[in-house]
Design a protein around this motif. Sequence first.
Motif, mmCIF file in Angstrom:
data_model
loop_
_atom_site.group_PDB
_atom_site.id
_atom_site.type_symbol
_atom_site.label_atom_id
_atom_site.label_comp_id
_atom_site.label_asym_id
_atom_site.label_seq_id
_atom_site.Cartn_x
_atom_site.Cartn_y
_atom_site.Cartn_z
ATOM 1 N N ILE A 176 0.869 -1.178 0.000
ATOM 2 C CA ILE A 176 0.000 0.000 0.000
ATOM 3 C C ILE A 176 0.905 1.227 0.000
ATOM 4 C CG2 ILE A 176 -1.852 1.228 1.177
ATOM 5 C CD1 ILE A 176 -2.863 -1.366 2.263
ATOM 6 N N ASP A 177 0.931 1.932 -1.119
ATOM 7 C CA ASP A 177 1.747 3.133 -1.238
ATOM 8 C C ASP A 177 0.850 4.350 -1.400
ATOM 9 O OD1 ASP A 177 4.572 2.102 -1.333
ATOM 10 O OD2 ASP A 177 3.745 0.933 -2.990
ATOM 11 N N GLY A 178 1.472 5.515 -1.231
ATOM 12 C CA GLY A 178 0.733 6.760 -1.421
ATOM 13 C C GLY A 178 1.299 7.843 -0.540
ATOM 14 N N ASP A 235 7.435 3.197 -1.705
ATOM 15 C CA ASP A 235 8.138 2.450 -2.758
ATOM 16 C C ASP A 235 7.917 0.947 -2.615
ATOM 17 O OD1 ASP A 235 9.411 2.045 -0.382
ATOM 18 O OD2 ASP A 235 11.448 2.316 -1.153
ATOM 19 N N GLN A 236 6.899 0.560 -1.873
ATOM 20 C CA GLN A 236 6.749 -0.865 -1.564
ATOM 21 C C GLN A 236 6.371 -1.685 -2.800
ATOM 22 O OE1 GLN A 236 7.568 -2.070 1.846
ATOM 23 N NE2 GLN A 236 8.580 -0.183 1.232
ATOM 24 N N GLY A 237 5.406 -1.178 -3.566
ATOM 25 C CA GLY A 237 4.995 -1.921 -4.771
ATOM 26 C C GLY A 237 5.912 -1.674 -5.955
ATOM 27 N N SER A 238 6.639 -0.555 -5.945
ATOM 28 C CA SER A 238 7.464 -0.213 -7.106
ATOM 29 C C SER A 238 8.874 -0.791 -7.004
ATOM 30 C CB SER A 238 7.554 1.316 -7.253
ATOM 31 O OG SER A 238 8.008 1.894 -6.038
ATOM 32 N N VAL A 239 9.506 -0.664 -5.823
ATOM 33 C CA VAL A 239 10.924 -1.037 -5.681
ATOM 34 C C VAL A 239 11.118 -2.260 -4.789
ATOM 35 C CG1 VAL A 239 13.162 -0.254 -4.766
ATOM 36 C CG2 VAL A 239 11.693 1.355 -6.007
ATOM 37 N N MET A 242 2.248 19.521 0.480
ATOM 38 C CA MET A 242 2.586 19.568 -0.948
ATOM 39 C C MET A 242 4.106 19.602 -1.148
ATOM 40 S SD MET A 242 -0.493 21.985 -2.272
ATOM 41 C CE MET A 242 -0.248 21.794 -4.019
ATOM 42 N N ALA A 243 4.815 20.280 -0.243
ATOM 43 C CA ALA A 243 6.286 20.330 -0.355
ATOM 44 C C ALA A 243 6.866 18.937 -0.128
ATOM 45 C CB ALA A 243 6.852 21.317 0.655
ATOM 46 N N ARG A 244 6.294 18.207 0.846
ATOM 47 C CA ARG A 244 6.809 16.866 1.141
ATOM 48 C C ARG A 244 6.504 15.911 -0.031
ATOM 49 N NH1 ARG A 244 6.168 12.898 5.620
ATOM 50 N NH2 ARG A 244 4.331 13.919 6.445
ATOM 51 N N ASP A 245 5.314 16.051 -0.632
ATOM 52 C CA ASP A 245 4.979 15.238 -1.814
ATOM 53 C C ASP A 245 6.007 15.469 -2.921
ATOM 54 O OD1 ASP A 245 2.662 14.441 -0.618
ATOM 55 O OD2 ASP A 245 1.313 15.484 -1.999
ATOM 56 N N GLN A 246 6.288 16.762 -3.176
ATOM 57 C CA GLN A 246 7.234 17.100 -4.245
ATOM 58 C C GLN A 246 8.576 16.439 -3.978
ATOM 59 O OE1 GLN A 246 6.913 18.648 -7.188
ATOM 60 N NE2 GLN A 246 4.762 18.455 -6.640
ATOM 61 N N PRO A 281 11.332 6.961 -5.701
ATOM 62 C CA PRO A 281 10.394 8.079 -5.606
ATOM 63 C C PRO A 281 8.966 7.579 -5.373
ATOM 64 C CG PRO A 281 10.920 7.664 -7.896
ATOM 65 C CD PRO A 281 11.809 6.758 -7.079
ATOM 66 N N LEU A 282 8.139 8.467 -4.841
ATOM 67 C CA LEU A 282 6.721 8.130 -4.682
ATOM 68 C C LEU A 282 6.086 8.077 -6.067
ATOM 69 C CD1 LEU A 282 4.062 7.863 -3.086
ATOM 70 C CD2 LEU A 282 3.989 10.350 -2.989
#
Length: 231
Positions: free
Chosen positions: A12-14, A135-139, A182-186, A195-196
């Motif tokens: 579960i990422d996000g 990055d659990q599902g991606s990396v 928003m800064a943390r998302d970026q 990366p997210l």
Amino acid sequence: MFRLDQPIIITIDGPAGTGKSSVSRALAQRLGLDFLDTGAMYRAAAAIALDRGLSLSEHGLILDAVTDAEIGFDWSLDPPALLVFGDVMGDRIRKPEVTGVVSAIAGIRELRELMVVRQREIARKHPRLVTEGRDQGSVVFPDARVKFYLDASPEVRAERRARQLAELGQVVDVGALRREIMARDQSDMQRVDGPLVRPAGALLIDTSHHTREQVIEELEAQVRRLAAALS
Ligand code: DC
């Protein structure tokens, strides 16, 4: 073949404020799986760097300090408690001073490599796992049988965070929280390593207009539907 009574990794990422931690934990409970909060591991690394008085640019020293600390979990507790040097670290990792530096710490490539190794080791010992992070599902677990990506608008996420902080008696400025989110998302989306991103094959769940209960129901229904379809 995929059955819920066999080893299974659910990722579960996000971004922050989507309710990821709380729904991941609840999903794990409902399905009888273990739960891994990988953000807590990065938060522990940030707390260790702060405690040692290290600057964010001292990557080698941060890596050494985090390696020495042997970040782990006490799996006898629910949720598993984060351990540093064998001791429970507690609420410290949620304090603003840690939150303020954790994204920069999480951008250190060598540290991410260490965390990826640790997370895969954990999954070998806990092969029936709901794991949440960025990055659990991606990396970390690209072959996971079930992947989710939770999202919500920055406004909704800031309001949720404001409610949590208000419950803790803290004075909050929702606009400032939204900008911080928003800064943390970026920062999480733009880093080169881990990366997210929405991982390939991840089901997108927008939690903006759903209660926590509705999101948990939706995730559980999706997992059971996939299990039934594949078994
Ligand atoms: O989910 P959280 O807010 O506790 O995460 C803390 C920080 O760690 C956040 O900036 C994103 C980062 N993180 C990461 O880079 N990779 C993960 N797998 C989990 C968290």
